[in-house]
Design an enzyme around this catalytic site. Structure first.
Site, PDB file in Angstrom:
ATOM      1  N   HIS A   1       0.846  -1.207   0.000  1.00 46.00           N
ATOM      2  CA  HIS A   1       0.000   0.000   0.000  1.00 46.00           C
ATOM      3  C   HIS A   1       0.875   1.249   0.000  1.00 46.00           C
ATOM      4  CE1 HIS A   1      -3.502   2.436   0.577  1.00 46.00           C
ATOM      5  NE2 HIS A   1      -3.162   2.835   1.810  1.00 46.00           N
TER       6      HIS A   1
ATOM      7  N   CYS B   1      -3.922   2.963  -5.089  1.00 45.09           N
ATOM      8  CA  CYS B   1      -3.275   3.718  -4.001  1.00 45.09           C
ATOM      9  C   CYS B   1      -2.064   4.507  -4.490  1.00 45.09           C
ATOM     10  CB  CYS B   1      -2.870   2.773  -2.875  1.00 45.09           C
ATOM     11  SG  CYS B   1      -1.763   1.428  -3.395  1.00 45.09           S
TER      12      CYS B   1
ATOM     13  N   ASP C   1      -3.664   9.010   3.377  1.00 44.10           N
ATOM     14  CA  ASP C   1      -3.899   7.593   3.087  1.00 44.10           C
ATOM     15  C   ASP C   1      -5.225   7.490   2.344  1.00 44.10           C
ATOM     16  OD1 ASP C   1      -4.469   4.864   3.053  1.00 44.10           O
ATOM     17  OD2 ASP C   1      -3.641   4.522   5.049  1.00 44.10           O
TER      18      ASP C   1
END
Length: 361
Positions: free
Chosen positions: A250, A320, A267
């Protein structure tokens, strides 16, 4: 009658004087002339003889000049007064220009100046040139789309298609931007360097960046392991420091804004990582002491992980890296983050073109 003849003689004499004639009077006629001072009681003479004897040849212009001599003195006095006023006006002007504050008698001055000085003009104020706002989502024209398609469709996966910043991008690297692939380190590092390059443009905040390998090294091995990473870079000299954060599978982003004294964590899946912010703050303190020889005052600093309702979130398990790059792109131009998940297919193709051409749209 004799009185009437005498009056007529005076009228003719006056006419000669006022008319400026210089000829002798020649009039015929008899009259009785009496002058006790001459001892003459009564003498009958002709006009011609009397006038010729008394005024042999009368010069009228000389007589007029004598009459006007008194007016000449008045004119000279008037000119003298005018000259005094002009001299006083000139002195007033000189003292005003020199800034002398001495009181001066009030003098009425009439001075003719050019028209452009008579009419006050509003000074021209140059307005600073405004930076032309680029569209948020510039269209990829047909030629640009063709370039992108050639990268994705085929060719050797090891062919180098773009180089810069000490980095090389192969076709395989750029193909991570296709479909729903995960972005690799090379693509993210190249893109972050494009942001640093753009920050050198006028009106943009200045930017430094660490590569994707910095934060894992700092977190696992401490400051001593990354101490030499900044021997050619002063991280405190820029407005913004970008720190990509890789958490195994991630991608996230940490941003140090020295202007606002804040460390923010982004995030795209809503994760909270205050630990990453604390790690970076500790790094800044050690870096300041090591490179600047002084303690960094962190009393006014703010550390914050952005919540999922504060920033756009990804709706799949593969974007991401894209969100990390676009967070950085908007932050480094001081713009609000307005994109969403639906823009990701467009951003992927746009990033391929930007990396190929080594410039941001």
């Amino acid at each position: 009658c004799e009185e009437e003849e005498e009056k007529e003689a005076y009228r003719q004499l006056l006419k000669i004087v006022s008319g400026g004639h210089s000829s002798c009077l020649n009039v015929t006629g008899n009259f009785t002339f009496t002058d006790k001072g001459l001892g003459v009681n009564s003498v009958c003479v002709t006009w011609t003889n009397v006038i010729t004897e008394i005024v042999p040849c009368f010069k009228a212009e000389l007589w007029i000049k004598e009459l006007t001599s008194m007016y000449d003195s008045r004119a000279r006095e008037r000119r003298r007064q005018i000259e005094e006023q002009e001299a006083l006006a000139a002195m007033l002007l000189r003292q005003r220009l020199s800034g002398d504050g001495q009181l001066i008698p009030k003098v009425e001055v009439h001075i003719r100046v050019p028209l452009e000085k008579e009419v006050p003009l509003t000074p021209l104020i140059k307005e600073p040139k405004k930076l032309v706002e680029k569209p948020e989502f510039p269209e990829l024209v047909e030629e640009m789309e063709d370039e992108v398609s050639r990268v994705l469709k085929g060719g050797s996966p090891h062919e180098v298609l773009s180089e810069g910043f000490g980095l090389s991008l192969t076709r395989k690297d750029l193909q991570t931007l296709g479909s729903l692939n995960w972005l690799n380190d090379e693509v993210i590092n190249f893109y972050m360097n494009l942001l640093v390059q753009r920050s050198k443009s006028p009106g943009m905040p200045t930017v430094n960046t660490f590569n994707t390998f910095f934060f894992p090294k700092l977190r696992t091995s401490g400051y001593s392991a990354v101490r030499r990473w900044t021997k050619k870079m002063d991280i405190f000299a820029a407005d913004i420091l970008l720190v990509p954060v890789h958490l195994g599978v991630h991608w996230c982003l940490s941003v140090v804004d020295f202007r606002k004294k804040v460390i923010m964590y982004y995030d795209s899946m809503g994760g909270n990582n205050d630990e990453a912010c604390q790690t970076l703050l500790q790094y800044l303190k050690l870096e300041s002491k090591d490179k600047k020889g002084k303690e960094l005052d962190t009393s006014g600093w703010t550390l914050h992980s952005r919540r999922r309702n504060e920033i756009p979130q990804q709706m799949n398990g593969s974007d991401c890296g894209m969100f990390t790059c676009k967070y950085a792109e908007y932050i480094t131009k001081d713009k609000a983050i307005t994109f969403t998940q639906r823009h990701m297919p467009y951003f992927r193709r746009r990033m391929i073109w930007e990396l190929l051409n080594r410039k941001l749209l």
